[in-house]
Design an enzyme around this catalytic site. Structure first.
Site, mmCIF file in Angstrom:
data_model
loop_
_atom_site.group_PDB
_atom_site.id
_atom_site.type_symbol
_atom_site.label_atom_id
_atom_site.label_comp_id
_atom_site.label_asym_id
_atom_site.label_seq_id
_atom_site.Cartn_x
_atom_site.Cartn_y
_atom_site.Cartn_z
ATOM 1 N N SER A 116 1.165 -0.821 0.417
ATOM 2 C CA SER A 116 -0.084 0.256 0.050
ATOM 3 C C SER A 116 0.874 0.972 -0.087
ATOM 4 C CB SER A 116 -0.989 -0.035 1.135
ATOM 5 O OG SER A 116 -0.116 0.128 2.596
ATOM 6 N N HIS A 137 -1.946 -2.545 -6.052
ATOM 7 C CA HIS A 137 -2.675 -3.008 -4.780
ATOM 8 C C HIS A 137 -4.396 -2.603 -4.975
ATOM 9 C CE1 HIS A 137 -3.670 0.761 -1.653
ATOM 10 N NE2 HIS A 137 -3.371 -0.335 -0.835
ATOM 11 N N ASN A 187 -3.507 6.328 -0.258
ATOM 12 C CA ASN A 187 -2.855 6.374 0.802
ATOM 13 C C ASN A 187 -2.017 7.628 0.997
ATOM 14 O OD1 ASN A 187 -3.902 4.316 2.157
ATOM 15 N ND2 ASN A 187 -2.498 2.656 1.648
#
Length: 384
Positions: A116, A137, A187
C-alpha cells in the site's frame, strides 16, 4: 491465466476470490497450513452468504472454489503467469520473497506486489529481471472494492504495465495508474481526512463525535474520520501515516498526531480491541455530537480544503491523472465525490482563500497552497 497469490490472510484470500471469479486458475500460497485451512473455510462462508443474498448460485460457488487450490510450497507457483504477494508490509521480507519466487517462475511471469505504500522500485531491485515487477494494490475487502491502483516502477516494462492494466480490467476492477511515490494515490491523498481531524481535536475546537458528525452531515462521508480510524485500527492507520511522513522526508503535511500515537500505545485500537476513540464494549453508548451548524461548517471546510489541496498537489506532481485521482477516492475509499470535482464545485478561488487563511493563521508548511491551485485561480481554470 494461472495466478499465484502469496499470503492467505484477508487481503490475499480476497484477491484469490477476485481472480477465481474471473475464471483464473489460482494457487493460494502460505507457509501455515492452518492459515490455508482458515482461508478455505472463510471463502466457503463468504460464498454461502452471496448465495443467501441471491448474488450467485450453487454452481457459481462450486466454480469459484474449484478454481482455487491451496499450496504450502513456493515451487507450486512455478506455472504462474502472474503472482501477487499480499504479505506483511516489510521491505526486507518482500525483497527476500521476490528473489526466492523468481527462481521458480518462468521468465515472462509478472511478479507483483500488493503493497500500500512501499517503493515498487526497491522491491523490483531484488529481481534479476526487475522489468517484470509492478505494484497491483487492491483495497480491503478486495472482492467488494472496485478500485485497484497499478503502480509501475521505473524499471517496469511497458509490456508488463499494459498486461497488468488489462488483467485487472478483465477482473472487472477500475484501474488507477499511479506514480511510484509513497502512499501512491489513496493513502497519500487521504492523509488529511485523519490528520486534520486529529488536529482540530487537539486544538480543542470539537470532540470526536462532533467532528465525525460534521463530515458526515455536511460532506456526505459514510463514516467520520474517528469512526473510520477505529474501523481500520489505530495501530494500522498510525503506521501508514508515519510511513508516509518518513518517506516524504518529514513533510509537515503528513505529520502524525500524538493523540493517535498515544491511543495506539494504550491499546485503544478501535473496534478490534473494544475501545478506540469510541467505546465498543457491550452496552456502551456513543456520545452525542454538538449539532452547531457554524461549527460544523468550520470543521468540514477545513478538512475538505486540505483533502482538495492534497489531491491537487498529486496532480501537480504527476502522480496520476485527474480522472484517476478522483476515481481512486470515490471507488477506493468511497468518498461521496471526487476531490478535484469537489474543488470545481466549491470554486478554485475558495480553495486558495481557505488555504491562505489557514497558513496566515498558523504559518505552518502543512497549510501551504498547491502551486497548481494558485495557477488555476489566476487563469480562472477548473479541473474538469
Amino acid at each position: 491465466m494461472n495466478v499465484g497469490i502469496i499470503g492467505s490472510g484477508t487481503m490475499g484470500s480476497g484477491i484469490a476470490q477476485v481472480a477465481a471469479t474471473a475464471d483464473c486458475k489460482v494457487k493460494l500460497y502460505d507457509t501455515s497450513q492452518e492459515a490455508l485451512n482458515n482461508a478455505k473455510t472463510n471463502l466457503g462462508k463468504i460464498l454461502n452468504r452471496l448465495i443467501e443474498k441471491g448474488r450467485i448460485d450453487a454452481n457459481e460457488k462450486n466454480r469459484i472454489q474449484a478454481n482455487i487450490s491451496y499450496v504450502d510450497s513456493l515451487k507450486d507457483l512455478g506455472d504462474s503467469n502472474l503472482t501477487i504477494e499480499a504479505i506483511v508490509e516489510n521491505l526486507n521480507i518482500k525483497q527476500k520473497l521476490f528473489s526466492e519466487i523468481e527462481a521458480y517462475v518462468s521468465d515472462d511471469c509478472i511478479i507483483a506486489s500488493n503493497t500500500s505504500s512501499l517503493s515498487i522500485a526497491s522491491i523490483a531491485a531484488s529481481l534479476k529481471k526487475p522489468e517484470r515487477c509492478v505494484g497491483i494494490h487492491f483495497f480491503n475487502p478486495a472482492p467488494l472494492m472496485k478500485l485497484v491502483e497499478v503502480i509501475p516502477a521505473i524499471q517496469t516494462s511497458k509490456e508488463v504495465l499494459d498486461k497488468a492494466i488489462q488483467t485487472i480490467s478483465d477482473w472487472k476492477k477500475v484501474v488507477a495508474v499511479a506514480k511510484d511515490t509513497p502512499g501512491f494515490i489513496v493513502n497519500r491523498v487521504a492523509r488529511p481526512f485523519y490528520g486534520e481531524a486529529l488536529r482540530v481535536y487537539e486544538e480543542g475546537i470539537a470532540d470526536f463525535a462532533t467532528i465525525d458528525w460534521s463530515l458526515k452531515t455536511l460532506g456526505g462521508f459514510r463514516m467520520g474520520p474517528f469512526e473510520l480510524m477505529d474501523f481500520i485500527g489505530n495501530d494500522v492507520n498510525y503506521t501508514v501515516t508515519e510511513t508516509v511522513f518518513t518517506a516524504f522526508y518529514f513533510d509537515a503535511r503528513y505529520k502524525p498526531a500524538f493523540t493517535q500515537k498515544r491511543f495506539s500505545e494504550a491499546g485503544y485500537l478501535g473496534r478490534k480491541s473494544g475501545r478506540g476513540y469510541y467505546d465498543y464494549s457491550e452496552g456502551a453508548s456513543k456520545p452525542n455530537p454538538i449539532e452547531d451548524k457554524a461549527l460544523a461548517e468550520k470543521i468540514f471546510n477545513r478538512v475538505l480544503v486540505m483533502l482538495i489541496n492534497e489531491a491537487a498537489d498529486a496532480l501537480f506532481l504527476k502522480i496520476a491523472s485527474a480522472e484517476d485521482i478522483d476515481n481512486a477516492m470515490t471507488k477506493g475509499v468511497n468518498y461521496p465525490k471526487g476531490l478535484l470535482a469537489w474543488a470545481d464545485e466549491k470554486g478554485i478561488d475558495w480553495c486558495v482563500s481557505q488555504l491562505d487563511e489557514l497558513y496566515n493563521e498558523y504559518h505552518e508548511d502543512r497549510y501551504r497552497c498547491s502551486p497548481l491551485l494558485r495557477k488555476m485561480d489566476r487563469e480562472h481554470k477548473t479541473f474538469f
